[in-house]
Design a protein around this motif. Structure first.
Motif: not given
Ligand code: ZN
Length: 220
Positions: A143-171
């Protein structure tokens, strides 16, 4: 009403990620102290409150938020997707599979977790749902038309799974799949449904990776 804000005002009580300093907003000059004007000293980390992450957050040579042109911060085909999640759950590919994302340029996930921001701040900060890294790369590839993602949470990273959060940011940011995504975190998506336009308005700060922002939605 034609517009509403999807961002929270920043205050000394704003919940921020556990690793950040709490915001401090202190009077400097005060009329009550005999001064002729008021002013305040404001100290906040740039990932405090509703804020927008740009690639330099994770990538040493990544684009900084001040490098964005206003045209890149305005979205005319936004979608606020109902995506109920409980503590520590992930938003995954299944959540978007049946959704028509054709032409969508900004996708905000409403997990419902925003209700804990005031009600149970500790839970909001430490049990938050995250966005799966796999979903982020799927969106960039399909879906290359999507330029922005957002959430109603403190971060897109789950606090309990910080490594996956870093990976989500990297991706979201790495060069492999065309233009990087912007990520808006700690959004106020309560009682908002269809919106015609979204404006992400970061503080104009030179040199930093990301910035607190005001998010405006033009209602349909
Ligand atoms: Zn951030």
């Amino acid at each position: 009403m034609k517009y509403r804000t999807l961002s929270y005002p920043l205050s000394h009580q704003s919940p921020v990620h556990k690793e950040l300093l709490k915001p401090s907003i202190k009077p400097n000059s005060q009329i009550s102290d005999g001064k002729k004007y008021k002013s305040y000293l404001i100290q906040v980390e740039n990932h405090s409150g509703t804020h927008v992450d740009a690639p330099a957050h994770i990538l040493p040579e990544g684009k900084k938020i001040a490098d964005y042109h206003p045209d890149e911060l305005i979205f005319t085909d936004p979608l606020i997707l109902e995506c109920p999640k409980e503590d520590n759950e992930f938003i995954t590919r299944e959540d978007i599979e049946k959704v028509d994302l054709d032409g969508v340029d900004c996708l905000f996930f409403r997990t419902g977790f925003g209700r804990y921001r005031e009600l149970d701040t500790e839970r909001y900060l430490t049990q938050n749902p995250g966005v799966s890294p796999e979903l982020v790369s799927f969106i960039r590839k399909n879906h290359p038309s999507i330029r922005c993602l957002g959430t109603d949470t403190i971060s897109i990273s789950s606090y309990q799974k910080a490594d996956l959060g870093i990976q989500a940011h990297l991706n979201a940011f790495q060069d492999s799949w065309g233009e990087a995504l912007l990520l808006v975190e700690d959004l106020n998506l309560e009682d908002v449904d269809r919106v015609a336009e979204i404006l992400v308005i970061p503080w104009q700060l030179e040199s930093v990776d990301s910035a607190p922002c005001t998010v405006l939605a033009r209602l349909e």
